[in-house]
Design an enzyme around this catalytic site. Sequence first.
Site, PDB file in Angstrom:
ATOM      1  CG  ASN A   3      15.825   8.587  44.555  1.00 30.99           C
ATOM      2  OD1 ASN A   3      15.955   9.098  45.653  1.00 30.99           O
ATOM      3  ND2 ASN A   3      15.609   9.292  43.461  1.00 30.99           N
ATOM      4  CD  GLU A  53      18.463   6.229  36.194  1.00 28.42           C
ATOM      5  OE1 GLU A  53      18.397   6.698  37.348  1.00 28.42           O
ATOM      6  OE2 GLU A  53      17.603   6.446  35.335  1.00 28.42           O
ATOM      7  CB  CYS A  74      16.552  12.825  35.722  1.00 28.16           C
ATOM      8  SG  CYS A  74      18.187  12.701  36.497  1.00 28.16           S
ATOM      9  CG  ASP A  95      14.352  12.404  43.096  1.00 31.52           C
ATOM     10  OD1 ASP A  95      15.335  12.523  43.853  1.00 31.52           O
ATOM     11  OD2 ASP A  95      14.279  11.519  42.244  1.00 31.52           O
TER      12      ASP A  95
END
Lengths: 158, 158
Positions: free
Chosen positions: B42, B55, B82, B145
């Site tokens: 991230n 990812e 997510c 986030d």
Amino acid sequence: MNDQEGLAIAIEEAKTSYKEGGVPIGAALVSRDGKLLGRGHNMRVQSGSAIHHGETSALYNSGRLPASAYKGATMFTTLSPCDMCTGACILYGIGRVVIGENKTFLGGEAYLKQRGVEVAVLENKECQDLMELFIKEKPEIWNEDIGEEERVYSKEAK
Amino acid sequence: MNDQEGLAIAIEEAKTSYKEGGVPIGAALVSRDGKLLGRGHNMRVQSGSAIHHGETSALYNSGRLPASAYKGATMFTTLSPCDMCTGACILYGIGRVVIGENKTFLGGEAYLKQRGVEVAVLENKECQDLMELFIKEKPEIWNEDIGEEERVYSKEAK
């Protein structure tokens, strides 16, 4: 800002990308009160990125924002959003997605609706013509951009 | 590379991000034949990006690849993906997603399965402890986030 004005910004971005030799898809993120939060275009060719599509570039260029900034916002995009960009809009709780066209590619519109996002398709000929031109000129880049191997894109094949 | 080895790379990335003051989520993309295509974490805090999750950073760092490179690949991620990262895995036809933990956040696992992606959750305590620590230390960044406004994250609130 009305839908045509919002889409016009996305189209400007798409044309910029085309001129740069890139995938001609652009987007603009506009807040509930009509403020442009960010705009951007596909950056696969320009910066070798697999994650900077039109919509994600608009999100990237909007910078870090609290969740409240996205609520009720509209994402204007020249093309029906792929699964990644669909998910990005859902993640940030974007309320509405306005799409230039979905004839050359149909993305996650049904899933957006299922997740409570309003979807409008403007059937804009300029968006469609630009994509058809690009897909004809550079089918291999287009296939790469949507994770497809052998799909043939042409007016005839559709 | 087995699942524990793949997840170990993702955990290394998550720890790197934590040390940098960022969101401690990491990922690694491994091809069908066990080659590491890319790894990342991230980057919200580090580069102000709203689209570089674990990812998507692994995908970004994998660079431009033809669709064939993703087929049968596995995405290792320290946390349940997510909606954006779920969509990114679907877009590129990634065959399998191996998840460190889904206790601190449950993402699009059901949708991944619905779209034909294999999902495995390893219930890794190190991943969970790291996220719990971060959410306790910086709840506002975590909420940002995942596009949430008021959600309270704590061991007690779960």
